[in-house]
Design a protein around this motif. Structure first.
Motif, PDB file in Angstrom:
ATOM      1  N   CYS A 274      19.252  42.668 -26.778  1.00 27.22           N
ATOM      2  CA  CYS A 274      18.132  42.917 -27.687  1.00 27.22           C
ATOM      3  C   CYS A 274      18.662  43.525 -28.982  1.00 27.22           C
ATOM      4  CB  CYS A 274      17.105  43.856 -27.039  1.00 27.22           C
ATOM      5  SG  CYS A 274      17.814  45.395 -26.405  1.00 27.22           S
TER       6      CYS A 274
ATOM      7  N   SER B 219      23.905  32.095 -28.562  1.00 24.73           N
ATOM      8  CA  SER B 219      24.472  32.700 -27.361  1.00 24.73           C
ATOM      9  C   SER B 219      25.153  34.031 -27.671  1.00 24.73           C
ATOM     10  CB  SER B 219      25.485  31.747 -26.708  1.00 24.73           C
ATOM     11  OG  SER B 219      26.698  31.739 -27.428  1.00 24.73           O
ATOM     12  N   PHE B 220      25.221  34.880 -26.658  1.00 24.17           N
ATOM     13  CA  PHE B 220      25.872  36.184 -26.798  1.00 24.17           C
ATOM     14  C   PHE B 220      27.316  36.016 -27.263  1.00 24.17           C
ATOM     15  CE2 PHE B 220      28.546  39.551 -25.117  1.00 24.17           C
ATOM     16  CZ  PHE B 220      27.882  40.688 -25.526  1.00 24.17           C
TER      17      PHE B 220
ATOM     18  N   ILE C  72      22.548  46.023 -24.993  1.00 22.71           N
ATOM     19  CA  ILE C  72      22.205  45.578 -23.645  1.00 22.71           C
ATOM     20  C   ILE C  72      21.701  46.803 -22.885  1.00 22.71           C
ATOM     21  CG2 ILE C  72      23.098  44.680 -21.454  1.00 22.71           C
ATOM     22  CD1 ILE C  72      25.078  43.010 -23.004  1.00 22.71           C
TER      23      ILE C  72
ATOM     24  N   GLY D 278      21.127  39.271 -20.782  1.00 21.62           N
ATOM     25  CA  GLY D 278      20.414  39.221 -22.051  1.00 21.62           C
ATOM     26  C   GLY D 278      20.672  40.454 -22.916  1.00 21.62           C
TER      27      GLY D 278
ATOM     28  N   ASP E 147      20.932  46.970 -16.675  1.00 17.27           N
ATOM     29  CA  ASP E 147      21.231  45.566 -16.400  1.00 17.27           C
ATOM     30  C   ASP E 147      22.725  45.288 -16.255  1.00 17.27           C
ATOM     31  OD1 ASP E 147      18.548  44.902 -16.463  1.00 17.27           O
ATOM     32  OD2 ASP E 147      18.562  44.409 -18.609  1.00 17.27           O
TER      33      ASP E 147
ATOM     34  N   CYS F 143      27.119  39.034 -19.564  1.00 15.10           N
ATOM     35  CA  CYS F 143      26.297  39.450 -20.716  1.00 15.10           C
ATOM     36  C   CYS F 143      25.239  38.398 -21.047  1.00 15.10           C
ATOM     37  CB  CYS F 143      27.178  39.729 -21.930  1.00 15.10           C
ATOM     38  SG  CYS F 143      28.252  41.167 -21.736  1.00 15.10           S
ATOM     39  N   GLU F 144      25.603  37.137 -20.929  1.00 15.07           N
ATOM     40  CA  GLU F 144      24.629  36.059 -21.169  1.00 15.07           C
ATOM     41  C   GLU F 144      23.493  36.144 -20.151  1.00 15.07           C
ATOM     42  OE1 GLU F 144      24.519  33.913 -23.569  1.00 15.07           O
ATOM     43  OE2 GLU F 144      26.552  33.649 -24.350  1.00 15.07           O
TER      44      GLU F 144
END
Length: 198
Positions: free
Chosen positions: A45, A107-108, A12, A43, A16, A39-40
């Motif tokens: 990567c 989903s995370f 992450i 987002g 953010d 966290c959702e």
């Protein structure tokens, strides 16, 4: 299986994340919903691990699972692929989340949980089927090279049957120790911080 030297890891962007999550030494209890929903929302990567290890603009999210029984905590000596932590004692089992963990999930929360279960399967030869990790809070420190690029999601597995946990070879010298004696060990910093939360 992804080879270690070409492994991608879940990250992450630091910018953010809430500022109090990435303080120079942050360890605090947190509501599970707050952690996962945040966290959702921001987002994540997938980044090559070699790149992520030297990029402090990214935080690799690591599930960090403590085994606890009444007044005892499971401890072991660090070995594994993270040479910067060798010979320190740890109370946390866990590791990087990679794309293999996302094959069946989007989903995370689902991906992190899948990676956490994989790590437990890799590190423990046997464990009770009802040994469920419970989220406790987060760990972050900017004082070490390892800490600058990782964010710990702290979980605890509480058990009445410590003898049912059989360690694999990565958990060197694994044993159960009275909680009050654990701080006397030469612990990695995340373990020191985890004890502050528990």
């Amino acid at each position: 299986m992804i080879k270690k030297n070409s492994e991608s890891v879940l990250c992450i962007k630091r910018v953010d994340l809430p500022k109090d999550w990435v303080g120079s030494r942050s360890a605090f209890k947190m509501d599970e919903h707050n952690f996962f929903s945040t966290c959702e929302a921001v987002g994540f990567c997938w980044v090559d691990r070699n790149e992520a290890e030297s990029d402090s603009s990214l935080k690799q999210v690591i599930p960090y699972i403590v085994l606890k029984s009444k007044d005892m905590i499971g401890v072991y000596k660090r070995k594994g692929s993270e040479k910067r932590l060798h010979d320190l004692y740890s109370i946390g089992i866990g590791g990087h989340i990679n794309p293999d963990d996302s094959v069946s999930y989007d989903s995370f929360r689902q991906i992190l949980n899948a990676g956490m279960i994989r790590e437990l399967d890799e590190e423990l030869l046997e464990r009770p089927s009802d040994a469920t990790p419970e989220f406790q809070g987060i760990i972050n420190e900017e004082l070490t090279d390892v800490g600058k690029v990782h964010l710990g999601a702290l979980f605890v597995i509480e058990t009445l049957f410590p003898e049912a946990f059989i360690p694999g070879e990565e958990l060197v010298e694994f044993h159960w120790m009275k909680k009050e004696k654990v701080p006397l060990l030469n612990l990695e910093l995340w373990s020191v911080m985890a004890l502050e939360i528990l």
